[in-house]
Design a protein around this motif. Structure first.
Motif, short mmCIF file in Angstrom:
data_model
loop_
_atom_site.label_atom_id
_atom_site.label_comp_id
_atom_site.label_asym_id
_atom_site.label_seq_id
_atom_site.Cartn_x
_atom_site.Cartn_y
_atom_site.Cartn_z
N GLY A 118 -52.07 -25.21 7.86
CA GLY A 118 -50.85 -25.99 7.98
C GLY A 118 -51.20 -27.44 8.26
O GLY A 118 -52.26 -27.92 7.88
N GLY A 119 -50.31 -28.12 8.97
CA GLY A 119 -50.55 -29.53 9.28
C GLY A 119 -49.27 -30.27 9.59
O GLY A 119 -49.21 -31.49 9.51
N GLY A 120 -48.23 -29.52 9.98
CA GLY A 120 -46.92 -30.13 10.19
C GLY A 120 -46.88 -31.18 11.27
O GLY A 120 -46.20 -32.20 11.14
N ARG A 121 -47.63 -30.98 12.35
CA ARG A 121 -47.62 -31.96 13.43
C ARG A 121 -48.22 -33.28 12.98
O ARG A 121 -47.75 -34.35 13.34
CB ARG A 121 -48.35 -31.40 14.65
N ARG A 122 -49.31 -33.19 12.22
CA ARG A 122 -49.91 -34.42 11.69
C ARG A 122 -48.96 -35.12 10.73
O ARG A 122 -48.83 -36.35 10.75
CB ARG A 122 -51.23 -34.06 10.99
N ALA A 123 -48.26 -34.36 9.90
CA ALA A 123 -47.30 -34.95 8.97
C ALA A 123 -46.19 -35.67 9.72
O ALA A 123 -45.76 -36.77 9.32
CB ALA A 123 -46.73 -33.88 8.05
N THR A 124 -45.72 -35.07 10.80
CA THR A 124 -44.66 -35.70 11.59
C THR A 124 -45.14 -37.03 12.18
O THR A 124 -44.40 -38.02 12.19
CB THR A 124 -44.22 -34.75 12.73
N ARG A 125 -46.37 -37.06 12.67
CA ARG A 125 -46.90 -38.29 13.26
C ARG A 125 -47.08 -39.38 12.21
O ARG A 125 -46.75 -40.54 12.46
CB ARG A 125 -48.24 -38.00 13.95
N VAL A 126 -47.60 -39.01 11.06
CA VAL A 126 -47.78 -40.00 9.99
C VAL A 126 -46.42 -40.52 9.52
O VAL A 126 -46.25 -41.73 9.29
CB VAL A 126 -48.57 -39.39 8.83
N ALA A 127 -45.45 -39.63 9.37
CA ALA A 127 -44.11 -40.04 8.96
C ALA A 127 -43.52 -41.04 9.95
O ALA A 127 -42.90 -42.05 9.55
CB ALA A 127 -43.21 -38.82 8.81
N LYS B 29 -45.09 -43.11 11.90
CA LYS B 29 -45.76 -44.41 11.74
C LYS B 29 -45.23 -45.17 10.53
O LYS B 29 -45.23 -46.40 10.51
CB LYS B 29 -47.27 -44.20 11.61
N LEU B 30 -44.79 -44.43 9.52
CA LEU B 30 -44.26 -45.05 8.30
C LEU B 30 -42.77 -45.30 8.38
O LEU B 30 -42.16 -45.78 7.42
CB LEU B 30 -44.57 -44.16 7.10
N GLY B 31 -42.15 -44.96 9.52
CA GLY B 31 -40.72 -45.16 9.69
C GLY B 31 -39.86 -44.16 8.94
O GLY B 31 -38.70 -44.44 8.62
N ILE B 32 -40.42 -42.99 8.68
CA ILE B 32 -39.69 -41.94 7.96
C ILE B 32 -39.24 -40.89 8.96
O ILE B 32 -40.05 -40.33 9.70
CB ILE B 32 -40.58 -41.30 6.87
N GLU B 33 -37.94 -40.62 8.97
CA GLU B 33 -37.39 -39.67 9.92
C GLU B 33 -37.75 -38.24 9.55
O GLU B 33 -37.69 -37.85 8.38
CB GLU B 33 -35.86 -39.81 9.97
N THR B 34 -38.14 -37.46 10.56
CA THR B 34 -38.39 -36.03 10.35
C THR B 34 -37.14 -35.25 10.70
O THR B 34 -36.59 -35.40 11.78
CB THR B 34 -39.56 -35.55 11.23
N VAL C 122 -45.34 -37.97 2.15
CA VAL C 122 -46.10 -37.82 3.38
C VAL C 122 -46.85 -36.49 3.41
O VAL C 122 -48.06 -36.44 3.66
CB VAL C 122 -45.20 -37.94 4.62
N VAL C 123 -46.15 -35.38 3.14
CA VAL C 123 -46.80 -34.08 3.24
C VAL C 123 -47.85 -33.90 2.15
O VAL C 123 -48.88 -33.24 2.37
CB VAL C 123 -45.79 -32.91 3.23
N THR C 124 -47.63 -34.51 0.99
CA THR C 124 -48.65 -34.43 -0.06
C THR C 124 -49.92 -35.14 0.38
O THR C 124 -51.04 -34.62 0.21
CB THR C 124 -48.13 -35.04 -1.37
#
Length: 277
Positions: A41-50, A52-57, A73-75
């Motif tokens: 998986g990797g959802g927590r990392r995706a949330t953090r990167v999002a 930083k990019l100003g993308i709402e989870t 982001v997830v890709t």
């Protein structure tokens, strides 16, 4: 003729984010004899990167809403950052790993999930939506149509260890975000005709717990009737429900053994065993 054994280990995002747990898991995974597959998986990392990019989870009942921005982001995170770091670290452990999304060699194809009506909604929702019952559009989320076990067998028999990212494709040029537990289950189901498959769902707990705050309350065996009972009385809830549904689907399809256990216990000798009856 007796089938060769194959072990599929699914590692969750919480373990991927914890360096000590991840290092131990990769060491243990490398020591597993014979053929193997790693699903991550990797959802927590995706949330953090999002963030930083100003993308709402946005999450609904523990599932990520994947609009066009979140898909990017997830890709990047799943197919790139997390997947390739795991591949590189496995190479350092002597495992000849190959990172794959579902789009690579057309290994897992899916369709875009249609909007669904949920009886109850919990979590952050897009603007204008409220709690309770409602119609939810998950966006670019894929529900699996098929996994190519024969193609994976070709790689595995050549001495390659696939490292599967939770991304699929629809055959029409679109990447789709797909639950990692589902990827693990579908991969196990596709490989069951070729190998004696053991599927290990590893995460931060010792197994499925009867009491969430008591790490010693591991339920040793869960069958389909027991699962239905535990869901009805609230013992099993949230993200554990789809995990066990995926585990039962794997057993239904001929996967020899499914275990839900601690990330440091992927030998399969402890945790919760999933059986049909």
């Amino acid at each position: 003729m007796k089938k060769e054994s194959l072990t599929i280990v699914k590692v969750g995002g919480a373990v991927v984010e914890d360096e000590a747990q991840l290092a131990q898991l990769l060491k243990d995974f490398s020591a597993i004899p014979g053929r193997k597959v790693l699903v991550h998986g990797g959802g927590r990392r995706a949330t953090r990167v999002a963030e930083k990019l100003g993308i709402e989870t946005q999450m609904v009942n523990g599932r990520r809403i994947t609009d066009a921005s979140m898909l990017e982001v997830v890709t990047m995170v799943y197919g790139g950052l997390v997947n390739k770091n795991l591949v590189a670290r496995l190479q350092a452990c002597g495992v000849n790993a190959l990172g794959l999304t579902g789009a690579d060699i057309d290994v897992i194809r899916s369709h875009k999930r249609p909007p669904v009506t949920l009886p109850s909604i919990q979590g952050s929702l897009p603007t204008g939506e409220g709690g309770g019952r409602g119609l939810v559009d998950y966006g670019f989320v894929g529900d699996v149509d098929r996994a190519d076990g024969q193609m994976l067998q070709t790689l595995i028999d050549a001495g390659i260890t696939p490292v599967m990212a939770p991304l699929t494709h629809d055959g029409e040029g679109h990447i789709l975000n797909t639950n990692a537990d589902t990827i693990a289950s579908e991969t196990a189901k596709a490989l069951a005709p070729f190998y004696d498959v053991t599927l290990i769902f590893s995460f931060e707990k010792r197994g499925v717990l009867a009491c969430p705050d008591d790490d010693d309350s591991v339920i040793p065996v869960i069958t389909r009737p027991l699962f239905q009972q535990y869901v009805a009385d609230g013992t099993i809830s949230g993200g554990m429900i789809p995990k066990i549904e995926n585990a039962l689907a794997a057993v239904d399809a001929g996967v020899a053994r499914v275990v839900i256990t601690l990330a440091t216990a992927i030998d399969g000798n402890s945790g919760t065993v999933i059986r049909l009856s």
